[in-house]
Design a protein around this motif. Structure first.
Motif, PDB file in Angstrom:
ATOM      1  N   LYS A 107     -52.928  -2.951  31.627  1.00 53.40           N
ATOM      2  CA  LYS A 107     -54.345  -2.708  31.857  1.00 53.40           C
ATOM      3  C   LYS A 107     -54.839  -3.578  33.005  1.00 53.40           C
ATOM      4  O   LYS A 107     -54.161  -4.487  33.470  1.00 53.40           O
ATOM      5  N   ALA A 108     -56.062  -3.311  33.429  1.00 53.56           N
ATOM      6  CA  ALA A 108     -56.751  -4.122  34.420  1.00 53.56           C
ATOM      7  C   ALA A 108     -58.226  -3.738  34.349  1.00 53.56           C
ATOM      8  O   ALA A 108     -58.641  -2.953  33.498  1.00 53.56           O
ATOM      9  N   GLY A 109     -59.000  -4.280  35.268  1.00 52.91           N
ATOM     10  CA  GLY A 109     -60.404  -3.910  35.349  1.00 52.91           C
ATOM     11  C   GLY A 109     -61.321  -4.907  34.688  1.00 52.91           C
ATOM     12  O   GLY A 109     -60.953  -5.607  33.744  1.00 52.91           O
ATOM     13  N   ARG A 110     -62.540  -4.951  35.186  1.00 50.56           N
ATOM     14  CA  ARG A 110     -63.508  -5.919  34.682  1.00 50.56           C
ATOM     15  C   ARG A 110     -63.819  -5.700  33.208  1.00 50.56           C
ATOM     16  O   ARG A 110     -64.125  -6.643  32.490  1.00 50.56           O
ATOM     17  N   GLU A 111     -63.753  -4.452  32.778  1.00 46.50           N
ATOM     18  CA  GLU A 111     -63.984  -4.135  31.367  1.00 46.50           C
ATOM     19  C   GLU A 111     -62.696  -3.695  30.668  1.00 46.50           C
ATOM     20  O   GLU A 111     -62.744  -3.126  29.577  1.00 46.50           O
ATOM     21  N   GLY A 112     -61.549  -3.920  31.287  1.00 48.33           N
ATOM     22  CA  GLY A 112     -60.282  -3.530  30.681  1.00 48.33           C
ATOM     23  C   GLY A 112     -60.092  -2.031  30.589  1.00 48.33           C
ATOM     24  O   GLY A 112     -59.301  -1.551  29.781  1.00 48.33           O
ATOM     25  N   ASN A 113     -60.781  -1.275  31.451  1.00 49.05           N
ATOM     26  CA  ASN A 113     -60.754   0.190  31.349  1.00 49.05           C
ATOM     27  C   ASN A 113     -59.933   0.859  32.443  1.00 49.05           C
ATOM     28  O   ASN A 113     -60.107   2.039  32.718  1.00 49.05           O
ATOM     29  N   VAL A 114     -59.036   0.085  33.068  1.00 50.55           N
ATOM     30  CA  VAL A 114     -58.168   0.632  34.117  1.00 50.55           C
ATOM     31  C   VAL A 114     -56.721   0.553  33.656  1.00 50.55           C
ATOM     32  O   VAL A 114     -56.243  -0.518  33.250  1.00 50.55           O
ATOM     33  N   GLN A 152     -50.106 -10.323  44.446  1.00 55.32           N
ATOM     34  CA  GLN A 152     -49.751  -9.115  43.709  1.00 55.32           C
ATOM     35  C   GLN A 152     -49.555  -7.913  44.623  1.00 55.32           C
ATOM     36  O   GLN A 152     -48.744  -7.039  44.339  1.00 55.32           O
ATOM     37  N   SER A 153     -50.260  -7.869  45.732  1.00 52.60           N
ATOM     38  CA  SER A 153     -50.229  -6.687  46.601  1.00 52.60           C
ATOM     39  C   SER A 153     -49.124  -6.732  47.643  1.00 52.60           C
ATOM     40  O   SER A 153     -48.859  -5.714  48.302  1.00 52.60           O
ATOM     41  N   GLY A 204     -56.226  -6.723  42.086  1.00 49.14           N
ATOM     42  CA  GLY A 204     -55.274  -6.352  41.047  1.00 49.14           C
ATOM     43  C   GLY A 204     -55.883  -6.410  39.665  1.00 49.14           C
ATOM     44  O   GLY A 204     -56.169  -5.384  39.049  1.00 49.14           O
ATOM     45  N   GLU A 205     -56.109  -7.619  39.153  1.00 45.66           N
ATOM     46  CA  GLU A 205     -56.724  -7.767  37.839  1.00 45.66           C
ATOM     47  C   GLU A 205     -58.089  -7.093  37.788  1.00 45.66           C
ATOM     48  O   GLU A 205     -58.536  -6.625  36.745  1.00 45.66           O
ATOM     49  N   GLY A 206     -58.762  -7.047  38.932  1.00 49.03           N
ATOM     50  CA  GLY A 206     -60.083  -6.425  38.996  1.00 49.03           C
ATOM     51  C   GLY A 206     -60.067  -4.920  38.813  1.00 49.03           C
ATOM     52  O   GLY A 206     -61.128  -4.304  38.689  1.00 49.03           O
ATOM     53  N   GLY A 207     -58.870  -4.302  38.823  1.00 44.52           N
ATOM     54  CA  GLY A 207     -58.801  -2.870  38.547  1.00 44.52           C
ATOM     55  C   GLY A 207     -58.109  -2.040  39.605  1.00 44.52           C
ATOM     56  O   GLY A 207     -58.382  -0.850  39.719  1.00 44.52           O
ATOM     57  N   VAL A 208     -57.205  -2.635  40.389  1.00 47.81           N
ATOM     58  CA  VAL A 208     -56.545  -1.928  41.496  1.00 47.81           C
ATOM     59  C   VAL A 208     -57.632  -1.279  42.365  1.00 47.81           C
ATOM     60  O   VAL A 208     -57.604  -0.089  42.662  1.00 47.81           O
ATOM     61  N   VAL A 209     -58.595  -2.094  42.749  1.00 49.87           N
ATOM     62  CA  VAL A 209     -59.729  -1.620  43.541  1.00 49.87           C
ATOM     63  C   VAL A 209     -59.354  -1.679  45.020  1.00 49.87           C
ATOM     64  O   VAL A 209     -59.049  -2.744  45.551  1.00 49.87           O
ATOM     65  N   VAL A 210     -59.367  -0.517  45.656  1.00 46.29           N
ATOM     66  CA  VAL A 210     -59.011  -0.402  47.073  1.00 46.29           C
ATOM     67  C   VAL A 210     -60.301  -0.363  47.881  1.00 46.29           C
ATOM     68  O   VAL A 210     -61.111   0.544  47.724  1.00 46.29           O
TER      69      VAL A 210
END
Length: 475
Positions: free
Chosen positions: A435-442, A292-293, A260-266
């Motif tokens: 937002k989400a993602g390791r760099e806040g770009n999601v 979260q999921s 989740g926080e990592g960027g909704v990475v599936v």
């Protein structure tokens, strides 16, 4: 079906404020600004969300939220995925309020509310846990649930080592924070628990894939064939089996089925199956973080079901309190129920209004076919994002109403400024996103499961306009 829906609360189109979005003031408006200023004077310096989304909520209905100035927003944030059946769902609130009038706090004494909720959770448990599980409640948050899972693993395996993943978020208490990968969350709070190692999480969009023989850890006939998955599994296997790995063998693996926080990475389809195999081969537990999921967010009750994997334990929180009431818990296979009385405790493990709310939420989701609705609506929303004509939308991913769009610049570098611009445009025009993602770009969307198709269309019109505006500005 229609009779059942009539008896289990109103249909989803009746839950919301009629006119949404409807923004009539600048954001923040004058009354909201007063509250924000007052908060800044007396509240903690740790307060974060109002700094990015400066609104002051006053009332909520379904997928809509009204602020102190009367502006109405479409809420595609839902308290970070807490309000799965929407704000102030009348069917859920009726159950909560009836319970509140009678009894609120019970620690772990038996009540009908508690036992009904445990039985309701068993009814929606993954197939390998259904009828063969135990539930434990240790406190009101997801972090509490993770802390309980650490104790369960150590108690049953006798090992202190723990394995989690890069990009993970499991909470902010000491044990949960040790599993969390984000350095920013830990900065200034070390040392945390030792013997915690982090392996790469499959991230197909980020990785340049080439054949380096990593598929050797995937002997299964149903191997998904994705190299990023194989590389991750190879790293996990090494953490257990490398005789010079430099650390204690992990007693358990903690994994989010979708980060989740990592960027909704599936992850690729075979990832959780590979983890299940590695855990079994090394007498370790597989603990799936569904905080979260889970609870219908992905169009399944639990995201791990989509991968055909049964965990040994499953942490849950957020949506399970039904009306947004705090409740954290863990379901685990009954063979791990080796605790003595008092082996895991917590004052607020008896929040029975939240348990009544959770049971009512399960009933409402089932009666109104919200799992199928989440699947269909999520596919529509992702398709709208994919159709936006912008070179900065690198990838759109997710399952059900767990949606992420990753933004990059012209060089393919993570672009958090695009996400900031999109979010600002959205809340000024009446749509709350995060937002989400390791760099806040999601860009992360977590709409309530009760969001209607019309609301999704209106919300995506605004979000897509925001992306186009931010793209044009970036040129």
């Amino acid at each position: 079906q229609d009779l059942n829906q009539m008896s289990i609360g109103p249909p989803i189109h009746e839950l919301h404020f009629d006119e949404a979005p409807n923004v009539e003031t600048s954001i923040p408006g004058p009354k909201s600004k007063q509250l924000l200023d007052r908060q800044e004077q007396i509240d903690s310096g740790a307060v974060a969300y109002p700094k990015d989304v400066p609104i002051a909520p006053e009332t909520g209905r379904g997928s809509t939220l009204k602020d102190a100035d009367g502006n109405v927003f479409l809420d595609f944030f839902a308290g970070i995925g807490v309000l799965n059946v929407g704000h102030s769902n009348p069917y859920v609130l009726e159950a909560v309020n009836e319970q509140t009038n009678d009894l609120v706090h019970t620690i772990d004494f038996p009540t009908e509310a508690r036992l009904d909720f445990i039985e309701a959770l068993d009814g929606i448990a993954p197939s390998g846990l259904q009828g063969e599980n135990r539930m434990v409640f240790g406190g009101p948050t997801g972090s509490d649930a993770i802390e309980g899972s650490i104790k369960l693993a150590r108690h049953n395996t006798g090992r202190h080592g723990m394995l989690a993943f890069e990009g993970s978020y499991h909470g902010s208490t000491a044990g949960a924070l040790s599993l969390t990968a984000g350095k920013a969350y830990k900065d200034g709070y070390e040392p945390l628990l030792n013997d915690v190692v982090h392996a790469p999480y499959p991230y197909p969009f980020r990785e340049s894939l080439n054949d380096d023989g990593a598929t050797a850890v995937c002997p299964r006939e149903d191997c998904c064939g994705r190299m990023s998955c194989a590389r991750s599994l190879e790293a996990v296997k090494a953490k257990f089996e490398d005789p010079y790995g430099g650390h204690e063998d992990p007693g358990a693996i903690w994994v989010e089925p979708i980060q989740g926080e990592g960027g909704v990475v599936v992850p690729p389809k075979g990832f959780l199956k590979g983890l299940r195999d590695i855990a079994d081969d090394n007498d370790a537990m597989l603990i799936v973080d569904e905080i979260q999921s889970g609870f219908g967010r992905t169009g399944e009750w639990w995201a791990c079901e989509d991968y055909g994997v049964t965990p040994d334990a499953m942490t849950m929180a957020k949506g399970i309190g039904g009306a947004g009431l705090p409740l954290g818990g863990m379901m685990y296979h009954e063979k791990y129920d080796t605790w003595d009385a008092g082996g895991h405790i917590g004052t607020f493990r008896g929040n029975i209004p939240a348990m009544r709310g959770g049971t009512a939420a399960i009933e409402y989701i089932q009666a109104h076919d919200l799992l199928d609705h989440a699947t269909e609506l999520g596919e529509y929303m992702r398709s709208r994002l994919r159709d936006v004509d912008s070179p900065h939308v690198g990838v759109v991913r997710g399952k059900g109403l767990f949606i992420g769009a990753e933004f990059v610049d012209d060089d393919g570098t993570p672009d958090k400024e695009m996400v900031k611009a999109v979010r600002k445009y959205c809340y000024k025009n009446g749509v709350l996103v995060w937002k989400a993602g390791r760099e806040g770009n999601v860009l992360r969307l977590l709409p309530p499961l009760v969001t209607t198709k019309e609301q999704a269309e209106i919300g995506l019109d605004i979000i897509c306009d925001a992306i186009r505006a931010a793209t044009k500005k970036a040129v």
